[in-house]
Design a protein around this motif. Structure first.
Motif, PDB file in Angstrom:
ATOM      1  N   ILE A 128     -32.912  20.854  -1.595  1.00 40.70           N
ATOM      2  CA  ILE A 128     -31.532  20.520  -1.636  1.00 40.70           C
ATOM      3  C   ILE A 128     -30.806  20.962  -0.425  1.00 40.70           C
ATOM      4  CG2 ILE A 128     -29.251  20.733  -2.659  1.00 40.70           C
ATOM      5  CD1 ILE A 128     -30.494  21.176  -5.266  1.00 40.70           C
ATOM      6  N   GLU A 178     -33.167   9.697  -0.788  1.00 40.40           N
ATOM      7  CA  GLU A 178     -33.137   9.114  -2.287  1.00 40.40           C
ATOM      8  C   GLU A 178     -34.541   9.438  -2.911  1.00 40.40           C
ATOM      9  OE1 GLU A 178     -31.810   7.945  -5.542  1.00 40.40           O
ATOM     10  OE2 GLU A 178     -30.530   7.991  -3.707  1.00 40.40           O
ATOM     11  N   ARG A 198     -34.602  13.065  -3.603  1.00 43.72           N
ATOM     12  CA  ARG A 198     -33.939  12.996  -4.901  1.00 43.72           C
ATOM     13  C   ARG A 198     -34.799  12.988  -6.124  1.00 43.72           C
ATOM     14  NH1 ARG A 198     -27.853  11.968  -5.121  1.00 43.72           N
ATOM     15  NH2 ARG A 198     -28.589  10.174  -3.856  1.00 43.72           N
ATOM     16  N   TYR A 227     -35.692  15.517  -8.929  1.00 44.11           N
ATOM     17  CA  TYR A 227     -35.698  15.346 -10.375  1.00 44.11           C
ATOM     18  C   TYR A 227     -36.899  15.331 -11.079  1.00 44.11           C
ATOM     19  CZ  TYR A 227     -30.828  13.083 -10.072  1.00 44.11           C
ATOM     20  OH  TYR A 227     -29.500  13.070  -9.749  1.00 44.11           O
ATOM     21  N   LEU A 264     -28.050  17.871  -7.751  1.00 48.87           N
ATOM     22  CA  LEU A 264     -28.768  16.837  -7.294  1.00 48.87           C
ATOM     23  C   LEU A 264     -28.127  15.320  -7.613  1.00 48.87           C
ATOM     24  CD1 LEU A 264     -32.638  17.373  -8.447  1.00 48.87           C
ATOM     25  CD2 LEU A 264     -31.599  16.894  -5.866  1.00 48.87           C
ATOM     26  N   SER A 265     -27.399  15.376  -8.503  1.00 50.17           N
ATOM     27  CA  SER A 265     -26.741  14.175  -8.804  1.00 50.17           C
ATOM     28  C   SER A 265     -25.586  13.718  -7.885  1.00 50.17           C
ATOM     29  CB  SER A 265     -26.268  13.821 -10.538  1.00 50.17           C
ATOM     30  OG  SER A 265     -25.070  14.835 -10.588  1.00 50.17           O
ATOM     31  N   VAL A 291     -25.640  14.606  -4.702  1.00 49.16           N
ATOM     32  CA  VAL A 291     -26.020  14.770  -3.311  1.00 49.16           C
ATOM     33  C   VAL A 291     -25.848  13.174  -2.867  1.00 49.16           C
ATOM     34  CG1 VAL A 291     -28.020  14.613  -1.923  1.00 49.16           C
ATOM     35  CG2 VAL A 291     -27.630  16.475  -3.554  1.00 49.16           C
TER      36      VAL A 291
END
Length: 162
Positions: A59, A83, A86, A90, A128-129, A131
């Motif tokens: 992150i 993307e 990320r 996840y 994360l959601s 970012v």
């Protein structure tokens, strides 16, 4: 450096080393100082802290993506993009939850302990959601670094209630 290459320039290695450097001492040093035996629970916790720290480190690499690109530093976000990074993070977070579930199924940890540890993973997924959805990437990195705090509070509550 490794053969003249900065560790940060070797994709994912820097994040993996940071994860190991946090996970092993946090779990293994207390066991060693207590003159205790390493147990499957300790192994599960090394995996938990390792995965969570790896996600946290990447992150921060997302935050630094522009300066890393300008400096020619190869990190996961500079190589595969934000993307895909990320999505990978996840997946690692999901893997962390799978490890905790495996620990519950095998009797290594209790459901309640796994639930408390899961709070940290859920917090990381929340960060994360966000970012690239909010402009303050430094705040996101700070938020990621603070995700162990609710876990600590939950573990303290568990200890008090036990």
């Amino acid at each position: 450096t490794v053969q003249g290459t900065r560790i940060k320039e070797i994709p994912v290695l820097n994040a993996a080393l940071v994860a190991i450097a946090w996970a092993v001492p946090v779990v293994v040093l207390p066991v060693a100082f207590a003159d205790a035996t390493l147990t499957p629970t300790a192994g599960l916790l090394v995996l938990y802290f390792g995965f969570a720290t790896l996600v946290n480190t990447e992150i921060a690499n997302i935050r630094d993506v522009e300066s890393d690109r300008a400096s020619g530093v190869a990190t996961m976000p500079t190589i595969v993009g934000v993307e895909r990074t990320r999505t990978t993070l996840y997946t690692l977070s999901l893997g962390t939850l799978v490890v905790l579930c495996g620990g519950v199924v095998s009797g290594i940890v209790t459901v309640l302990s796994a639930a408390v540890l899961s709070i940290g993973v859920v917090c990381l997924v929340g960060i994360l959601s966000l970012v690239e959805r909010i402009s303050n990437e430094r705040l996101l990195a700070l938020g990621a670094e603070c995700t162990p705090v609710p876990v600590l509070l939950g573990l303290v509550v568990l200890a008090v209630l036990s």
